[in-house]
Design a protein around this motif. Structure first.
Motif, PDB file in Angstrom:
ATOM      1  N   ILE A   1      -4.397  10.703   3.866  1.00  0.00           N
ATOM      2  CA  ILE A   1      -5.673  10.161   4.330  1.00  0.00           C
ATOM      3  C   ILE A   1      -5.866   8.759   3.796  1.00  0.00           C
ATOM      4  CG2 ILE A   1      -8.177  10.436   4.220  1.00  0.00           C
ATOM      5  CD1 ILE A   1      -7.650  13.463   3.956  1.00  0.00           C
ATOM      6  N   PHE A   2      -5.529   8.575   2.511  1.00  0.00           N
ATOM      7  CA  PHE A   2      -5.664   7.264   1.881  1.00  0.00           C
ATOM      8  C   PHE A   2      -4.812   6.224   2.618  1.00  0.00           C
ATOM      9  CE2 PHE A   2      -3.960   4.353  -1.449  1.00  0.00           C
ATOM     10  CZ  PHE A   2      -5.108   3.630  -1.630  1.00  0.00           C
TER      11      PHE A   2
ATOM     12  N   ILE B   1       0.839  -1.199   0.000  1.00  0.00           N
ATOM     13  CA  ILE B   1       0.000   0.000   0.000  1.00  0.00           C
ATOM     14  C   ILE B   1       0.876   1.252   0.000  1.00  0.00           C
ATOM     15  CG2 ILE B   1      -1.612   1.349   1.390  1.00  0.00           C
ATOM     16  CD1 ILE B   1      -2.811  -1.370   2.276  1.00  0.00           C
TER      17      ILE B   1
ATOM     18  N   LEU C   1      -4.360  14.261   0.641  1.00  0.00           N
ATOM     19  CA  LEU C   1      -5.246  13.218   0.152  1.00  0.00           C
ATOM     20  C   LEU C   1      -4.566  11.856   0.259  1.00  0.00           C
ATOM     21  CD1 LEU C   1      -8.081  13.481  -0.911  1.00  0.00           C
ATOM     22  CD2 LEU C   1      -7.203  13.515  -3.221  1.00  0.00           C
ATOM     23  N   LEU C   2      -3.290  11.802  -0.135  1.00  0.00           N
ATOM     24  CA  LEU C   2      -2.553  10.538  -0.063  1.00  0.00           C
ATOM     25  C   LEU C   2      -2.351  10.106   1.383  1.00  0.00           C
ATOM     26  CD1 LEU C   2      -0.036  11.145  -2.936  1.00  0.00           C
ATOM     27  CD2 LEU C   2      -1.519   9.168  -2.723  1.00  0.00           C
TER      28      LEU C   2
ATOM     29  N   SER D   1      -6.216   5.484   6.106  1.00  0.00           N
ATOM     30  CA  SER D   1      -7.445   4.688   6.115  1.00  0.00           C
ATOM     31  C   SER D   1      -7.155   3.248   5.711  1.00  0.00           C
ATOM     32  CB  SER D   1      -8.516   5.316   5.224  1.00  0.00           C
ATOM     33  OG  SER D   1      -7.988   5.643   3.978  1.00  0.00           O
ATOM     34  N   ALA D   2      -6.185   3.053   4.795  1.00  0.00           N
ATOM     35  CA  ALA D   2      -5.820   1.683   4.426  1.00  0.00           C
ATOM     36  C   ALA D   2      -5.224   0.950   5.634  1.00  0.00           C
ATOM     37  CB  ALA D   2      -4.838   1.700   3.267  1.00  0.00           C
TER      38      ALA D   2
END
Lengths: 277, 328
Positions: B299-300, B25, B296-297, B303-304
């Motif tokens: 947060i991504f 990820i 944004l990245l 969350s992953a």
């Protein structure tokens, strides 16, 4: 073919879904004829309630015709749903077939990849992809396909795994057929029904994802879509409820219809699996 | 002792299995950052208004952006390992700080959503399965079918129209009424009132999912041999259904609740932006608007990682709940 239609018809709600879907397709196909003008055009008085000032479903804050937007939006939704599904199914079938047929490192790689895709929040991933590629039809289709193909790949892999040691496949080997011919010509036709079912349900999911992206402002800026209409109308909730309400009903009905058709296809194509779910 | 050691080994094994996924990820995240037009220096230069090419080259050297890709990847991995998710130039704050700041609000929304969705889903599935093919079953099936097809953001907006604008029962947006300076229980009550509509909206989709799953799971369990045995023992149907079948049918629902956390986070982006709920999803929406990719990245990625953690916890709980699961 006749047997298929008889079985499909037995599921009343699937027939209803098919009728609704046919209606939506009809609207999408004739949008250009019913509403020949650009749906972004300012058509008249702003925020006119449904039925007034010549607007069947009212107008929004800029005087755009909600009904015209919905007709053109139907085209967008169906197009993106279909395109994204075709890309996702193609990639998924290819990867799943290779992994299921050959096994080994291809299979390991695919399984790890699909595991990763099951972990990452797919909607946020789609948002990221569209944001990075800049919103357009192509980037939205790619983003939806990227988050959707692993499910198809897993399904196809399973089918190939169970079919590759069957006698008819061994017979093909004996006849000296090439691997590609066995995969495409012999095994694939035998697992078409689950692929068709998952594909039809995927169109519905794709439409939902597309509307969500457009709602967040990640739609193609030059193309009218239901999600965009709702996103643009959300600030008018207090004064003009119709701007958000009608496109939402359109999404709901379309997605519902596709799901019903998908379940009908499942019943008709896999009669033995009927009692599952 | 032997049993405990076995369980500990299982937990460690599951932790190790999560490592490659987390690694993958992070690598995906890095390449997404590379895909984006322009790098951090371009953003900085753009913010500053003007910058000479020499100064930009100097900055690139300082950040290691002139190095080969593989070295940059190594640098990125090192940063992430040290919880450095980069810098948000819009907010002029480290991404990690911003993200942690919003974490609590999202967790509150998620936990209440999962409780509502699993609770009602199990209840509705149970009602549908015990009244198989009656009007109750049909009504619940239709309800599940419709909620399955409804876009979340639209449900949210419609709930606002009905319950906030027309009836005035619940506030339209936000997490609390800051202007009122509530304290103690008043504040808790205020937040709870703000929580109702977002929770209902977010839980609807999963409610449909869990209802279907619970119904299918109940029906599957009802055909098992142990049910026949229980019936032969002379137990009442009620007791068989609610004590024997229900317990076993719950297991797949618990697993599914863990698997769905990823989708739930995706849904929270939409729900939070509809209700201006100040969590990670709302932050993502703001980042989207200001083209703040670093944020944004971040947060991504977070969350992953959250999904990985939740899946791990669910697996461990599961192995405790169901002793048949191989822990060795």
């Amino acid at each position: 073919m006749v047997g298929f239609w008889t079985r499909f018809r037995r599921n009343r709600s699937a027939v209803l879904g098919l009728l609704i879907l046919a209606f939506v397709i009809l609207i999408a196909a004739t949008a250009q004829i019913i509403f020949p003008e650009d749906p972004f055009r300012l058509a008249g008085q702003a925020m006119a309630p449904p039925g007034e000032s010549g607007f069947l479903l009212g107008s929004d804050s800029l005087g755009r015709d909600v009904a015209a937007g919905m007709a053109h939006g139907a085209k967008t939704s169906l197009l993106i749903g279909l395109l994204a599904t075709i890309v996702a199914v193609t990639v998924g079938v290819l990867m799943g077939a290779l992994a299921g047929y050959y096994g080994g490192w291809i299979d390991d790689l695919l399984m790890r990849t699909t595991e990763m895709f099951q972990t990452i929040p797919s909607f946020i991933f789609a948002i990221l992809l569209v944001a990075i590629m800049k919103p357009s039809i192509e980037s939205i289709v790619i983003a939806i396909a990227v988050v959707s193909w692993p499910a198809v790949a897993r399904l196809v892999r399973g089918e190939f795994l169970s079919l590759k040691n069957r006698e008819f496949v061994q017979a093909c080997h004996t006849l000296g057929m090439s691997d590609i011919r066995i995969m495409l010509g012999e095994i694939l036709p035998n697992c078409l029904s689950p692929i068709i079912v998952i594909g039809s349900l995927m169109v519905a999911t794709a439409i939902l994802i597309e509307s969500g992206l457009a709602f967040l402002g990640l739609g193609d800026p030059n193309i009218m879509s239901w999600g965009f209409q709702i996103g643009a109308g959300r600030t008018l909730l207090r004064s003009a409820w119709w701007v958000c309400t009608f496109p939402g009903i359109a999404i709901l009905i379309t997605v519902l219809a596709i799901n019903l058709v998908g379940e009908g296809l499942n019943d008709a194509l896999n009669p033995r699996l009927r009692e599952r779910t | 002792m032997g049993h405990f050691a076995k369980r500990a080994r299982y937990v460690i094994k599951r932790l190790l299995q999560a490592v490659p996924i987390v690694f993958a990820i992070i690598v995906v995240n890095f390449f997404l950052l590379q895909l984006a037009e322009g790098d951090a220096v371009d953003v900085l230069a753009g913010e500053a208004g003007s910058a000479t090419p020499e100064y930009m080259a100097e900055l690139r050297e300082k950040f290691g952006l002139d190095k080969p890709l593989i070295v940059q990847l190594g640098l990125y991995l090192k940063n992430v390992a040290m919880f450095d998710l980069g810098y948000s130039f819009r907010h002029e704050m480290p991404v990690l700080e911003l993200v942690l700041d919003r974490f609590f609000a999202t967790m509150l929304l998620m936990v209440s959503t999962i409780l509502l969705a699993v609770g009602f889903g199990v209840l509705l599935g149970l009602l549908a399965a015990t009244g198989l093919n009656t009007w109750r079953d049909t009504a619940i099936s239709i309800f599940a079918l419709i909620t399955y097809a409804t876009p979340l953001f639209w449900v949210g907006l419609m709930l606002i129209v009905v319950f906030s604008l027309n009836l005035g029962w619940f506030p339209t947006s936000g997490m609390e009424n800051i202007a009122m300076f509530y304290e103690g229980w008043d504040r808790v009550f205020d937040i709870a009132r703000h929580l109702v509509l977002p929770t209902i909206t977010l839980s609807l989709f999963y409610l449909a999912l869990y209802t279907r799953l619970m119904r299918a799971s109940m029906l599957e369990q009802a055909g098992q041999d142990y049910v026949t045995t229980a019936r032969a023992k002379g137990l009442t149907e009620r007791r068989i259904m609610f004590v024997h079948v229900l317990r076993n049918a719950l297991l797949p629902v618990v697993t599914m609740a863990g698997v769905q956390v990823g989708a739930l986070i995706g849904g929270s982006v939409i729900v939070e932006s509809v209700f201006a709920w100040p969590g990670l999803g709302m932050l993502a929406f703001e980042a989207l608007f200001s083209r703040d990719l670093n944020l944004l990245l971040g947060i991504f990625l977070l969350s992953a990682l959250l999904v990985v953690a939740v899946n791990l916890i669910v697996d461990i709980i599961y192995s405790v709940l169901d002793p048949r699961i191989e822990v060795a």
